[in-house]
Design an enzyme around this catalytic site. Structure first.
Site, short mmCIF file in Angstrom:
data_model
loop_
_atom_site.label_atom_id
_atom_site.label_comp_id
_atom_site.label_asym_id
_atom_site.label_seq_id
_atom_site.Cartn_x
_atom_site.Cartn_y
_atom_site.Cartn_z
CG LEU A 109 -1.68 -1.58 1.40
CD1 LEU A 109 -2.32 -1.22 2.88
CD2 LEU A 109 -3.44 -0.86 0.39
CB VAL A 110 0.52 4.74 -0.82
CG1 VAL A 110 1.11 6.01 -0.78
CG2 VAL A 110 -0.17 4.53 -1.89
CD GLU A 111 1.77 7.01 3.35
OE1 GLU A 111 2.60 8.23 2.11
OE2 GLU A 111 0.03 6.77 2.54
CB THR A 112 1.48 -0.14 6.05
OG1 THR A 112 1.19 -0.71 4.80
CG2 THR A 112 0.84 -1.47 7.57
CG HIS A 133 -3.71 8.13 3.21
ND1 HIS A 133 -2.80 8.14 2.91
CD2 HIS A 133 -4.41 7.27 3.25
CE1 HIS A 133 -2.48 7.17 2.55
NE2 HIS A 133 -3.45 6.35 3.01
#
Length: 290
Positions: free
Chosen positions: A44-47, A76
């Site tokens: 994912l873009v961020e975790t 986000h």
């Protein structure tokens, strides 16, 4: 040991319209390497990983990882982490409706409004400042924006938690139809140590926004909390009495098949960025060290 895990849809006008985020709710005891390996696996873009707080006044701590590195702040992941912490019962808002989240950018207030599926969360964006004008972008910025009919505000580089070039288009339709040179945006990002370029245009509902974080290898971001905080700070500085001066609603992501709705509130010099988050996956993760 099975550990709680949520996958969220942040800043979504409809389910599946926002920016996805993975949250490991109980990450106490996880090493840096373990977090990074898991974030790489989710792709994912961020975790994010929720931990007990270390700073005075914080309710909990969130660490934010991309698939390749840890970052101090992003919009986000901040909103989504707060949503996950509230849903899991790790925190409750104080009497003022605030939870305090610790991250690499410090201890940030997050305003909680409503409850259940209609709940909206707002983070007070880090203070932003213009650090470069268009001249500092040189021929690289000129190449990126070649042929674009620009709006009232000139392109600038803005810093506050993250660093972006931002530019206003004169027309929403032109913004939505734009096919940028992504290689040129990447060259601009690398040459100026920024994430890339975020462009916006005024619309009947507020702003239409597109973000191209080519500096971290992302073609186009469907919902950018931190970037929208920087745009809001720039707009607030120059539009002190106009229709955007108290806040507005952002539409982002339609060009990449999403439909994000980000709410901006401007209170004096403070900018709050927020919206709604949907829990899409709520379960456990079984992640073992190699």
């Amino acid at each position: 040991m099975s550990i709680r895990y949520k996958q969220l849809d942040v800043f979504a006008a409809r389910h599946g319209g926002g920016n996805p985020l993975g949250v490991v709710v109980d990450a106490q005891g996880w090493s840096d390497a373990r977090m990074q390996r898991f974030a790489h696996w989710t792709n994912l873009v961020e975790t994010t990983f929720l931990l007990p707080p270390e700073a005075a006044g914080a309710d909990y701590r969130a660490r934010i990882f991309t698939p390749s590195k840890e970052i101090p702040f992003a919009g986000h992941p901040t909103i989504g982490s707060a949503h996950a912490a509230l849903d899991a019962g790790r925190v409750r808002p104080n009497a003022d409706g605030i939870v305090w989240q610790e991250c690499g950018a410090g201890v940030l207030p997050i305003r909680v409004e409503g409850d259940g599926p209609d709940r909206e969360l707002f983070v007070q964006a880090p203070k932003a400042r213009v650090v470069r004008d268009a001249g500092c972008g040189g021929e690289t910025l000129s190449a990126v924006l070649y042929g674009v009919h620009l709006g009232a505000l000139p392109p600038v580089c803005v810093e506050g938690g993250r660093r972006w070039w931002v530019a206003e288009f004169a027309d929403e339709a032109a913004l939505r139809a734009w096919h940028p040179d992504h290689a040129a945006i990447r060259a601009l990002a690398l040459a100026t140590d920024t994430l890339g370029l975020c462009v916006f245009a005024r619309s009947p509902g507020g702003l239409a926004v597109r973000a191209f974080p080519a500096g971290v290898g992302i073609v186009e971001d469907p919902a950018s909390g931190a970037a929208n905080g920087l745009i809001a700070a720039y707009v607030a500085l120059h539009d002190t009495s106009g229709t955007l001066s108290r806040g507005y609603v952002v539409s982002q992501g339609r060009e990449v098949g999403h439909d994000a709705r980000i709410i901006i509130r401007i209170e004096g010099t403070d900018v709050w960025v927020g919206g709604r988050t949907n829990t899409i996956v709520d379960g456990v993760v079984d992640w073992r060290d190699a």
